[in-house]
Design a protein around this motif. Sequence first.
Motif, PDB file in Angstrom:
ATOM      1  N   ARG A 164      -2.642  42.097 148.748  1.00  0.00           N
ATOM      2  CA  ARG A 164      -3.850  42.909 148.636  1.00  0.00           C
ATOM      3  C   ARG A 164      -3.444  44.324 148.282  1.00  0.00           C
ATOM      4  O   ARG A 164      -2.466  44.844 148.803  1.00  0.00           O
ATOM      5  N   SER A 165      -4.229  44.960 147.407  1.00  0.00           N
ATOM      6  CA  SER A 165      -3.936  46.348 147.083  1.00  0.00           C
ATOM      7  C   SER A 165      -4.469  47.238 148.195  1.00  0.00           C
ATOM      8  O   SER A 165      -5.361  46.873 148.941  1.00  0.00           O
ATOM      9  N   LEU A 166      -3.894  48.414 148.293  1.00  0.00           N
ATOM     10  CA  LEU A 166      -4.284  49.373 149.320  1.00  0.00           C
ATOM     11  C   LEU A 166      -5.649  49.960 148.968  1.00  0.00           C
ATOM     12  O   LEU A 166      -5.854  50.449 147.860  1.00  0.00           O
ATOM     13  N   PRO A 167      -6.608  49.910 149.895  1.00  0.00           N
ATOM     14  CA  PRO A 167      -7.904  50.541 149.606  1.00  0.00           C
ATOM     15  C   PRO A 167      -7.699  52.018 149.291  1.00  0.00           C
ATOM     16  O   PRO A 167      -6.898  52.700 149.932  1.00  0.00           O
ATOM     17  N   VAL A 168      -8.417  52.516 148.304  1.00  0.00           N
ATOM     18  CA  VAL A 168      -8.232  53.886 147.850  1.00  0.00           C
ATOM     19  C   VAL A 168      -8.449  54.886 148.983  1.00  0.00           C
ATOM     20  O   VAL A 168      -7.833  55.953 149.005  1.00  0.00           O
ATOM     21  N   GLU A 169      -9.287  54.550 149.939  1.00  0.00           N
ATOM     22  CA  GLU A 169      -9.525  55.448 151.070  1.00  0.00           C
ATOM     23  C   GLU A 169      -8.264  55.656 151.905  1.00  0.00           C
ATOM     24  O   GLU A 169      -8.165  56.618 152.657  1.00  0.00           O
ATOM     25  N   GLN A 170      -7.311  54.756 151.806  1.00  0.00           N
ATOM     26  CA  GLN A 170      -6.078  54.866 152.578  1.00  0.00           C
ATOM     27  C   GLN A 170      -4.938  55.515 151.801  1.00  0.00           C
ATOM     28  O   GLN A 170      -3.853  55.699 152.332  1.00  0.00           O
ATOM     29  N   VAL A 171      -5.172  55.851 150.541  1.00  0.00           N
ATOM     30  CA  VAL A 171      -4.149  56.508 149.731  1.00  0.00           C
ATOM     31  C   VAL A 171      -4.190  57.998 150.039  1.00  0.00           C
ATOM     32  O   VAL A 171      -5.201  58.657 149.839  1.00  0.00           O
ATOM     33  N   GLU A 172      -3.097  58.500 150.541  1.00  0.00           N
ATOM     34  CA  GLU A 172      -2.986  59.926 150.850  1.00  0.00           C
ATOM     35  C   GLU A 172      -1.902  60.544 149.978  1.00  0.00           C
ATOM     36  O   GLU A 172      -0.871  59.917 149.723  1.00  0.00           O
ATOM     37  N   PRO A 173      -2.110  61.774 149.530  1.00  0.00           N
ATOM     38  CA  PRO A 173      -1.086  62.434 148.722  1.00  0.00           C
ATOM     39  C   PRO A 173       0.218  62.591 149.487  1.00  0.00           C
ATOM     40  O   PRO A 173       0.209  62.922 150.669  1.00  0.00           O
ATOM     41  N   LEU A 174       1.314  62.324 148.801  1.00  0.00           N
ATOM     42  CA  LEU A 174       2.625  62.616 149.358  1.00  0.00           C
ATOM     43  C   LEU A 174       2.924  64.096 149.116  1.00  0.00           C
ATOM     44  O   LEU A 174       2.321  64.723 148.239  1.00  0.00           O
ATOM     45  N   GLU A 175       3.860  64.625 149.873  1.00  0.00           N
ATOM     46  CA  GLU A 175       4.247  66.015 149.671  1.00  0.00           C
ATOM     47  C   GLU A 175       4.696  66.199 148.229  1.00  0.00           C
ATOM     48  O   GLU A 175       5.454  65.387 147.719  1.00  0.00           O
ATOM     49  N   ASP A 176       4.232  67.192 147.563  1.00  0.00           N
ATOM     50  CA  ASP A 176       4.542  67.576 146.181  1.00  0.00           C
ATOM     51  C   ASP A 176       4.136  66.531 145.134  1.00  0.00           C
ATOM     52  O   ASP A 176       4.557  66.608 143.993  1.00  0.00           O
ATOM     53  N   GLU A 177       3.278  65.594 145.491  1.00  0.00           N
ATOM     54  CA  GLU A 177       2.842  64.565 144.546  1.00  0.00           C
ATOM     55  C   GLU A 177       1.595  65.026 143.793  1.00  0.00           C
ATOM     56  O   GLU A 177       0.679  65.593 144.375  1.00  0.00           O
ATOM     57  N   TRP A 178       1.557  64.766 142.505  1.00  0.00           N
ATOM     58  CA  TRP A 178       0.419  65.051 141.648  1.00  0.00           C
ATOM     59  C   TRP A 178      -0.439  63.808 141.504  1.00  0.00           C
ATOM     60  O   TRP A 178       0.035  62.693 141.687  1.00  0.00           O
TER      61      TRP A 178
END
Length: 192
Positions: free
Chosen positions: A10-24
């Motif tokens: 299963r793909s990660l729900p977009v609500e659970q995607v958090e930016p990593l440090e220094d990630e664009w």
Amino acid sequence: MSTASPGGGRSLPVEQVEPLEDEWLVVIDPQAVFADPGTSPWGSPMWAQTMPRIARLATAYAGRVVVTRFVADPGLGGSWADYYDDWQFALVPDGDPLYAVVPELAHLTDHVVTEPTFGKWTAGLRAVIGDQPRFALAGVATDCCVISTALPAADAGASVRVVAEACAGSSIAMHEQALGAMSMFAPQVTIL
């Protein structure tokens, strides 16, 4: 709700995607030409459900959001001449409404990079995010401009996280095939 990902997970729900440090966040081609199948033969049937997910990501990545735009350039020559023989509707100026960024994202965009090629891993994008950055990738079409940006970026040493639920393919089947192809490039390309 999560969707199936390559390999049957299963793909990660977009609500659970958090930016990593220094990630664009790089959002590929969220333009009118790709947003509505009724307006353009390039419109993705997946766009309507994908757009709110992209907007959620853009809000989370505020200050580090790059939107790319595709514009026609018949002067490129080579195979592009044949391409535009098949897709003459796209031969409009850069400022044509067909190439406008969708209104839902225009106010969430920090940088815009415009290119006449499918892949957006170009000097213009690298000037904004760096030569070997970490970035999350979303947009349209998974099976064209997204994959042709992810693979050269990874090959150049970038770390790419493709947010599957925030990508729209030319069809669901083509979307899944592109995700499957990109998943073979782990750990440089990660499918979320």
